[in-house]
Enzyme design. Structure first.
Site, short mmCIF file in Angstrom:
data_model
loop_
_atom_site.label_atom_id
_atom_site.label_comp_id
_atom_site.label_asym_id
_atom_site.label_seq_id
_atom_site.Cartn_x
_atom_site.Cartn_y
_atom_site.Cartn_z
N CYS A 283 30.20 47.78 38.69
CA CYS A 283 29.55 48.40 37.41
C CYS A 283 30.29 48.78 36.31
O CYS A 283 31.41 49.76 36.49
CB CYS A 283 28.65 49.74 37.71
SG CYS A 283 27.75 50.54 36.33
N CYS B 26 29.58 53.27 35.70
CA CYS B 26 29.82 54.09 36.83
C CYS B 26 30.82 53.73 37.83
O CYS B 26 31.37 54.74 38.64
CB CYS B 26 28.73 54.66 37.46
SG CYS B 26 28.06 53.50 38.50
N THR C 237 51.03 27.05 40.32
CA THR C 237 50.78 27.95 38.99
C THR C 237 51.76 27.15 37.89
O THR C 237 52.82 26.94 38.15
CB THR C 237 51.30 29.46 39.24
OG1 THR C 237 51.21 30.17 37.86
CG2 THR C 237 52.63 29.61 39.90
N THR D 220 42.74 24.26 44.85
CA THR D 220 42.14 22.89 44.48
C THR D 220 41.48 22.12 45.79
O THR D 220 40.48 21.63 45.68
CB THR D 220 42.98 22.20 43.39
OG1 THR D 220 44.33 21.92 44.13
CG2 THR D 220 43.07 22.98 42.18
N ARG E 133 43.85 24.70 33.69
CA ARG E 133 44.73 24.08 32.59
C ARG E 133 44.91 22.72 33.02
O ARG E 133 45.78 21.88 32.24
CB ARG E 133 45.88 24.89 32.20
CG ARG E 133 45.42 26.42 31.70
CD ARG E 133 46.74 27.07 31.32
NE ARG E 133 46.32 28.30 30.52
CZ ARG E 133 45.95 29.42 31.12
NH1 ARG E 133 45.65 29.29 32.50
NH2 ARG E 133 45.66 30.46 30.15
N GLN F 205 47.37 34.76 41.36
CA GLN F 205 46.83 34.97 40.17
C GLN F 205 45.31 34.63 40.72
O GLN F 205 44.41 34.58 39.77
CB GLN F 205 47.43 34.11 39.35
CG GLN F 205 48.72 34.33 38.75
CD GLN F 205 49.23 33.43 38.06
OE1 GLN F 205 49.91 32.29 38.50
NE2 GLN F 205 49.00 33.31 36.71
N ASP G 283 39.75 34.36 44.41
CA ASP G 283 38.90 33.73 45.11
C ASP G 283 38.98 34.25 46.77
O ASP G 283 37.99 34.08 47.47
CB ASP G 283 39.11 32.24 45.50
CG ASP G 283 40.23 31.65 45.64
OD1 ASP G 283 41.33 32.41 46.54
OD2 ASP G 283 40.95 30.93 45.21
N CYS H 207 23.03 53.61 37.74
CA CYS H 207 22.93 54.16 36.55
C CYS H 207 22.38 52.93 35.24
O CYS H 207 22.49 53.52 34.24
CB CYS H 207 24.40 54.43 35.99
SG CYS H 207 25.42 53.09 35.62
N HIS I 269 44.67 39.31 39.36
CA HIS I 269 43.54 39.50 38.58
C HIS I 269 42.11 39.64 39.22
O HIS I 269 41.09 39.14 38.86
CB HIS I 269 43.53 37.72 38.17
CG HIS I 269 44.65 37.40 37.34
ND1 HIS I 269 45.10 36.24 37.01
CD2 HIS I 269 45.45 38.16 36.54
CE1 HIS I 269 45.89 35.98 36.26
NE2 HIS I 269 46.43 37.31 35.94
#
Length: 257
Positions: free
Chosen positions: A137, A140, A203, A34, A42, A109, A112, A165, A129
């Site tokens: 893609c 593919c 977190t 932040t 949240r 988590q 960035d 593709c 994450h």
């Protein structure tokens, strides 16, 4: 620790635990970034707090089926702060711990990439994450720097397709409805299970499976430290909780170690 323990005392205690530990692992969340200008999800000013519909747009089924959701996705990364952000003092504090050989594994988590940008060795980071600085893609598997796709958006393509593709492109952050990478989950679990000190920073510990990690560490005998400005789901079980700005606490801890 006792509820009357001051922040200064808590910081000194945490630093002493880290100094004495054989293995220190950490879990970081949105609160770490932040101060780099990236809003959390949240908190009182969080993305989903202010716009609950944004969470639904983050669902992979919505993304794959709705061209407008994809257009919003690319505009978010083009216009938003994340890809322009730079590491802050909290990211650099983790680098200090690593250079003092006091940090074994950093599970994040965040998507960035700022821990690596600050100087943490990529091999030491587990990105549960994913990372939005790269794209994939969905058909593919072709990928590369997200900036390559954003250049096409700037040039007028609002929903760029794969040049190989024709498939749907997406940043490599993991959306709701997508499976996490099994190897990353196992690395994170092992980091928690083998730690002497486990630090959860920035977190809320409400998103699973990351929220299980403090429980794994506790069950394995680690001291668990929670550093977060807001209450978390693990506060009552942690060995010490410091509810203050991370930029005021973690650099001090790293300096004392």
């Amino acid at each position: 620790m006792d509820a009357s323990t001051s922040t200064d005392e808590a910081i000194e205690t945490i630093a002493s635990w880290i100094r004495a530990a054989r293995r220190v692992s950490a879990l970081t969340g949105a609160g770490v970034s932040t101060d780099s200008g990236i809003p959390d999800y949240r908190g009182p000013q969080g993305i989903w707090t202010k716009d609950p519909a944004a969470q639904q747009r983050s669902n992979i089924q919505t993304y794959m089926a709705d061209p407008d959701a994809r257009r919003r996705h690319w505009r978010r990364w083009l216009d938003g702060p994340t890809l322009k952000a730079r590491p802050n003092d909290v990211h650099r504090a983790f680098v200090t711990l690593e250079r003092k050989e006091r940090l074994d594994t950093l599970v994040t988590q965040n998507v960035d990439g700022l821990h690596q940008a600050a100087g943490t060795l990529p091999a030491r980071v587990v990105e549960l994450h994913g990372n939005v600085r790269r794209y994939l893609c969905m058909n593919c598997g072709e990928g590369g720097p997200t900036e390559d796709v954003l250049a096409r958006v700037r040039a007028g393509e609002d929903d760029p397709a794969c040049l190989d593709c024709g498939g749907i492109l997406k940043t490599a952050g993991i959306s709701f409805g997508q499976s996490l990478v099994a190897e990353d989950l196992e690395r994170a679990r092992r980091a928690a299970a083998t730690a002497d000190v486990f630090v959860a920073a920035g977190t809320s510990l409400t998103v699973f499976p990351a929220a299980y990690l403090p429980h794994v560490a506790r069950a394995s005998g680690a001291r668990v430290v929670v550093l977060n400005a807001q209450p978390t789901s693990f506060d009552d079980e942690a060995d010490v909780v410091v509810r203050a700005s991370l930029s005021d606490t973690l650099p001090r801890i790293a300096e004392l170690v």
